[in-house]
Design a protein around this motif. Sequence first.
Motif, PDB file in Angstrom:
ATOM      1  N   LEU A 288      12.679-135.188  48.369  1.00  0.00           N
ATOM      2  CA  LEU A 288      11.601-134.955  50.022  1.00  0.00           C
ATOM      3  C   LEU A 288      10.722-135.675  50.382  1.00  0.00           C
ATOM      4  O   LEU A 288      10.162-136.053  51.185  1.00  0.00           O
ATOM      5  CB  LEU A 288      10.633-133.524  49.526  1.00  0.00           C
ATOM      6  CG  LEU A 288      11.217-132.072  49.148  1.00  0.00           C
ATOM      7  CD1 LEU A 288      10.354-131.623  48.123  1.00  0.00           C
ATOM      8  CD2 LEU A 288      11.752-131.665  49.934  1.00  0.00           C
TER       9      LEU A 288
ATOM     10  N   THR B  73       7.340-125.421  47.112  1.00  0.00           N
ATOM     11  CA  THR B  73       9.068-125.929  47.055  1.00  0.00           C
ATOM     12  C   THR B  73       9.425-125.753  45.476  1.00  0.00           C
ATOM     13  O   THR B  73      10.830-125.298  44.755  1.00  0.00           O
ATOM     14  CB  THR B  73       9.441-127.880  46.742  1.00  0.00           C
ATOM     15  OG1 THR B  73       7.709-128.174  45.721  1.00  0.00           O
ATOM     16  CG2 THR B  73       8.338-128.012  48.000  1.00  0.00           C
TER      17      THR B  73
ATOM     18  N   TRP C 268      16.658-125.058  44.877  1.00  0.00           N
ATOM     19  CA  TRP C 268      17.573-126.028  44.801  1.00  0.00           C
ATOM     20  C   TRP C 268      19.623-126.509  44.552  1.00  0.00           C
ATOM     21  O   TRP C 268      19.650-126.902  45.494  1.00  0.00           O
ATOM     22  CB  TRP C 268      16.282-127.116  44.713  1.00  0.00           C
ATOM     23  CG  TRP C 268      15.059-127.071  45.515  1.00  0.00           C
ATOM     24  CD1 TRP C 268      13.629-127.303  44.560  1.00  0.00           C
ATOM     25  CD2 TRP C 268      15.377-127.508  46.934  1.00  0.00           C
ATOM     26  NE1 TRP C 268      12.932-126.626  45.478  1.00  0.00           N
ATOM     27  CE2 TRP C 268      12.988-127.370  47.038  1.00  0.00           C
ATOM     28  CE3 TRP C 268      15.521-128.381  47.753  1.00  0.00           C
ATOM     29  CZ2 TRP C 268      12.853-128.215  48.196  1.00  0.00           C
ATOM     30  CZ3 TRP C 268      14.801-127.946  48.826  1.00  0.00           C
ATOM     31  CH2 TRP C 268      13.617-128.240  49.158  1.00  0.00           C
TER      32      TRP C 268
ATOM     33  N   ARG D  54       5.302-125.976  51.654  1.00  0.00           N
ATOM     34  CA  ARG D  54       5.848-124.363  51.087  1.00  0.00           C
ATOM     35  C   ARG D  54       5.730-124.473  49.779  1.00  0.00           C
ATOM     36  O   ARG D  54       5.882-125.829  48.676  1.00  0.00           O
ATOM     37  CB  ARG D  54       7.591-124.349  51.441  1.00  0.00           C
ATOM     38  CG  ARG D  54       7.676-124.123  52.954  1.00  0.00           C
ATOM     39  CD  ARG D  54       9.365-123.421  53.216  1.00  0.00           C
ATOM     40  NE  ARG D  54       9.573-123.704  54.491  1.00  0.00           N
ATOM     41  CZ  ARG D  54      10.273-122.859  55.472  1.00  0.00           C
ATOM     42  NH1 ARG D  54      11.577-122.819  54.190  1.00  0.00           N
ATOM     43  NH2 ARG D  54      10.819-122.653  56.721  1.00  0.00           N
TER      44      ARG D  54
ATOM     45  N   ASN E 135      12.080-133.798  44.366  1.00  0.00           N
ATOM     46  CA  ASN E 135      10.766-134.629  44.585  1.00  0.00           C
ATOM     47  C   ASN E 135      11.097-135.638  45.533  1.00  0.00           C
ATOM     48  O   ASN E 135      10.337-136.549  46.161  1.00  0.00           O
ATOM     49  CB  ASN E 135       9.815-134.062  43.544  1.00  0.00           C
ATOM     50  CG  ASN E 135       9.296-133.123  43.053  1.00  0.00           C
ATOM     51  OD1 ASN E 135       9.012-132.030  44.060  1.00  0.00           O
ATOM     52  ND2 ASN E 135       9.112-132.746  42.203  1.00  0.00           N
TER      53      ASN E 135
END
Length: 145
Positions: A88, A21, A26, A19, A85
């Motif tokens: 993830l 991101t 977030w 996706r 990041n």
Amino acid sequence: MITDTTKQLKEVVNDILNRDTDAIDWATKPAQDKWSKKQIIGHLIDSAQVNLQRFVRCTYEENFKLTYEQVEWVDAQHYQDANVNELLGLWNLLNLQIIRVLENYPTHRLQAQCDNSKTEPSLHTVEWLASDYVAHMQHHLKQFN
């Protein structure tokens, strides 16, 4: 069954990682008592860590108890303040390890059980735990749509 679960896990992880991101908000919490998407990924990191331990231990051990306090873990690890990041990346690596473990799981241990309940004993097989792990992840990631 475990191969289907592993395939599903790969698809779920790839779906999020493919996706945009940068387009995801977030940090915003939908309510004071609800998690932001960063905190959801953090919770899924915690879930991955605990489940990886369950899968590994079930290769040689049975009937042990392994649980965690999800709200307390999310708070203690300050996921809301973390770089998304990095979160993830950690989430991805943990899931790659889970996939590696499950793809090479000893067939004779797939019915090994552990207790994942916080109160009354509730034993579940590795196959059930793996399937539940993916369903739990899918449940949380629906909030990303």
